[in-house]
Design an enzyme around this catalytic site. Structure first.
Site, PDB file in Angstrom:
ATOM      1  N   HIS A  47      41.036  31.414  10.007  1.00 17.94           N
ATOM      2  CA  HIS A  47      40.048  31.974   9.081  1.00 17.94           C
ATOM      3  C   HIS A  47      39.500  30.963   8.076  1.00 17.94           C
ATOM      4  O   HIS A  47      38.544  31.257   7.362  1.00 17.94           O
ATOM      5  CB  HIS A  47      40.664  33.140   8.309  1.00 17.94           C
ATOM      6  CG  HIS A  47      41.102  34.281   9.174  1.00 17.94           C
ATOM      7  ND1 HIS A  47      40.235  34.977   9.983  1.00 17.94           N
ATOM      8  CD2 HIS A  47      42.318  34.844   9.368  1.00 17.94           C
ATOM      9  CE1 HIS A  47      40.897  35.924  10.643  1.00 17.94           C
ATOM     10  NE2 HIS A  47      42.167  35.858  10.283  1.00 17.94           N
ATOM     11  N   ASP A 178      46.070  43.003  10.111  1.00 16.24           N
ATOM     12  CA  ASP A 178      45.579  43.321  11.453  1.00 16.24           C
ATOM     13  C   ASP A 178      46.447  44.383  12.124  1.00 16.24           C
ATOM     14  O   ASP A 178      45.938  45.249  12.838  1.00 16.24           O
ATOM     15  CB  ASP A 178      45.519  42.061  12.320  1.00 16.24           C
ATOM     16  CG  ASP A 178      44.305  41.209  11.996  1.00 16.24           C
ATOM     17  OD1 ASP A 178      43.245  41.784  11.667  1.00 16.24           O
ATOM     18  OD2 ASP A 178      44.406  39.976  12.076  1.00 16.24           O
TER      19      ASP A 178
END
Length: 265
Positions: A47, A178
């Site tokens: 990320h 997630d």
């Protein structure tokens, strides 16, 4: 490396504490973290936007501070795994590991023969540009490399036992955001569904003698998850830690100066 390696840490249930780097890949970052008491660093490429040139430089900064580095690569593709290892990463973290077949492919990509099929490149960054006998170097690299498989999906939880039982997987690392999304309860970290999933992963690690890790946003969460059997605890990240400390200082100055101004009237 003066302290224990990641593989040595993976042989112990004692807690290991680290920090997450997503922004500040500066030359001094290794020594800053080491002198703050970190046992390891988790360097993010999923990320953060860091490219491999940055990875290669950052690993040298962490090596200078004798701080073992886990690199989270952008995907489970062979090219990402092998390149990070060739640049000197001690540990590799893989996102979204959901099946034992994926786990076996990862180990195959990380390890040299006879334990895997990683492409051979010697005398480069990962072995400090040294010469030496080939088979001994391959064996040393196989012993050095540690694999952290992220459990971030409902399927990954269902297959946690098989993933933890895969030879070459050292640690299951819960990706809590997630995972909560995959379970249909985004951000609900105290829900029964989420906590049951955590216990399923923890049981798999206990059964197979593997380590268990996650990113923790604060001390209280870290202590809570230590009680659940987690031993790799990565305390917050560079951006959030810096921002929180700066905000506390600025807010304190603003309030104090306003009070002083009021008192001077």
């Amino acid at each position: 490396m003066s302290g224990p390696s990641l593989r040595e840490m993976s042989g112990s249930t004692e807690p290991k504490f680290g920090h997450f780097i997503v922004e500040f890949a500066t030359p001094g970052i290794g020594h800053i973290l080491k002198n703050a008491g970190c046992d390891f660093v988790l360097f993010d490429c999923e990320h953060s936007g860091f490219g491999f040139e940055t990875v290669k430089a950052a690993i040298r900064y962490f090596e200078a501070a004798r701080l073992p580095t886990i690199v989270r690569v952008p995907s489970r593709e062979y090219q990402h795994i092998a390149r990070a290892l060739d640049m000197g990463a001690e540990g590799i973290m893989l996102p979204m590991v959901s099946t034992p077949e994926e786990a076996r492919f990862i180990v195959d990509s990380v390890k040299y023969v006879p334990k895997g099929n990683r492409g051979v490149a010697l005398g480069i960054a990962h072995d400090a540009y040294k010469g030496g006998e080939v088979l001994a170097k391959l064996a040393a690299q196989n012993e050095r490399s540690a694999v952290f498989a992220q459990i971030e999906t409902k399927e990954g939880v269902a297959n946690a036992d098989a993933i933890a039982g895969t030879d070459g997987i050292d640690c299951l690392w819960v990706g809590h955001f997630d995972l909560s999304c995959s379970l249909g309860e985004p951000g609900q970290f105290q829900s029964k569904t989420f906590l049951d999933a955590i216990e399923t992963v923890a049981q798999a690690c206990r059964k197979h003698g593997k380590r268990l890790g996650r990113l923790v946003p604060d001390v209280a969460t870290g202590v809570e998850y230590r009680g659940k059997g987690f031993d790799f605890l990565c305390y917050s990240g560079d951006v959030w830690t810096y921002q929180a400390a700066l905000k506390a200082g600025i807010d304190g100055l603003r309030a104090g100066c306003a009070e002083a101004t009021k008192g001077g009237k």
